[in-house]
Scaffold this motif. Structure first.
Motif, PDB file in Angstrom:
ATOM      1  N   GLN A 124      -1.196  11.576 -66.402  1.00  0.00           N
ATOM      2  CA  GLN A 124      -0.723  10.296 -66.917  1.00  0.00           C
ATOM      3  C   GLN A 124      -1.878   9.382 -67.352  1.00  0.00           C
ATOM      4  O   GLN A 124      -1.645   8.320 -67.918  1.00  0.00           O
ATOM      5  CB  GLN A 124       0.113   9.568 -65.859  1.00  0.00           C
ATOM      6  N   THR A 125      -3.111   9.787 -67.102  1.00  0.00           N
ATOM      7  CA  THR A 125      -4.278   8.984 -67.457  1.00  0.00           C
ATOM      8  C   THR A 125      -4.407   8.880 -68.971  1.00  0.00           C
ATOM      9  O   THR A 125      -4.305   9.879 -69.674  1.00  0.00           O
ATOM     10  CB  THR A 125      -5.561   9.620 -66.881  1.00  0.00           C
ATOM     11  N   LYS A 126      -4.614   7.656 -69.459  1.00  0.00           N
ATOM     12  CA  LYS A 126      -4.869   7.451 -70.893  1.00  0.00           C
ATOM     13  C   LYS A 126      -6.372   7.488 -71.119  1.00  0.00           C
ATOM     14  O   LYS A 126      -7.123   6.829 -70.418  1.00  0.00           O
ATOM     15  CB  LYS A 126      -4.312   6.121 -71.366  1.00  0.00           C
TER      16      LYS A 126
ATOM     17  N   THR B 219      -4.628   8.078 -75.688  1.00  0.00           N
ATOM     18  CA  THR B 219      -3.653   9.152 -75.528  1.00  0.00           C
ATOM     19  C   THR B 219      -3.660   9.605 -74.085  1.00  0.00           C
ATOM     20  O   THR B 219      -4.720   9.723 -73.481  1.00  0.00           O
ATOM     21  CB  THR B 219      -4.023  10.357 -76.429  1.00  0.00           C
ATOM     22  N   ASP B 220      -2.475   9.869 -73.527  1.00  0.00           N
ATOM     23  CA  ASP B 220      -2.481  10.363 -72.155  1.00  0.00           C
ATOM     24  C   ASP B 220      -2.807  11.864 -72.146  1.00  0.00           C
ATOM     25  O   ASP B 220      -2.587  12.574 -73.124  1.00  0.00           O
ATOM     26  CB  ASP B 220      -1.178  10.042 -71.417  1.00  0.00           C
TER      27      ASP B 220
ATOM     28  N   GLU C  43      -1.510  14.303 -70.608  1.00  0.00           N
ATOM     29  CA  GLU C  43      -0.353  15.182 -70.744  1.00  0.00           C
ATOM     30  C   GLU C  43      -0.040  15.477 -72.213  1.00  0.00           C
ATOM     31  O   GLU C  43       0.257  16.611 -72.589  1.00  0.00           O
ATOM     32  CB  GLU C  43       0.853  14.563 -70.052  1.00  0.00           C
ATOM     33  N   THR C  44      -0.128  14.457 -73.062  1.00  0.00           N
ATOM     34  CA  THR C  44       0.103  14.639 -74.495  1.00  0.00           C
ATOM     35  C   THR C  44      -0.949  15.564 -75.101  1.00  0.00           C
ATOM     36  O   THR C  44      -0.630  16.425 -75.925  1.00  0.00           O
ATOM     37  CB  THR C  44       0.096  13.273 -75.211  1.00  0.00           C
TER      38      THR C  44
ATOM     39  N   VAL D 134     -11.536   5.843 -69.803  1.00  0.00           N
ATOM     40  CA  VAL D 134     -10.174   5.802 -69.254  1.00  0.00           C
ATOM     41  C   VAL D 134      -9.638   4.411 -69.525  1.00  0.00           C
ATOM     42  O   VAL D 134     -10.329   3.413 -69.325  1.00  0.00           O
ATOM     43  CB  VAL D 134     -10.197   6.110 -67.743  1.00  0.00           C
TER      44      VAL D 134
END
Length: 92
Positions: free
Chosen positions: A5-7, A51-52, A54-55, A90
């Motif tokens: 979930q980290t951007k 962008t996170d 996960e993406t 981050v």
């Protein structure tokens, strides 16, 4: 430590250029050059805007034939290294 979930986003303290299917990055803070292979280049393009993780992982899985666990681990390792080198930050 980064999570799915980290951007993340490429910092402004660098300049980069595509060279065929590789990317060369110059860290403007320390004057060190870094090179990315084709997969790293693909990831680098994805994180030019926040962008996170996960993406990023999902995009790499769609683009390349790689095991999901290996993909996630490799992305986390690359992003962590880029963060440590001051090339990626981050975002809260």
């Amino acid at each position: 430590m980064i999570a799915l979930q980290t951007k993340v986003v490429a910092t402004k303290n660098q300049i980069s250029t595509d060279m065929s299917d590789e990317t060369v990055i110059l860290n403007l803070q320390n004057g060190v050059y870094y090179g990315l292979d084709p997969v790293g280049t693909y990831i680098w393009k994805l994180i030019q805007e926040p962008t996170d993780v996960e993406t990023v992982r999902d995009a790499v899985l769609n683009e390349y034939d790689v095991e999901p666990d290996r993909c996630e681990l490799d992305i986390m390792n690359l992003l962590q290294e880029l963060i440590e080198q001051g090339l990626v930050e981050v975002q809260g």
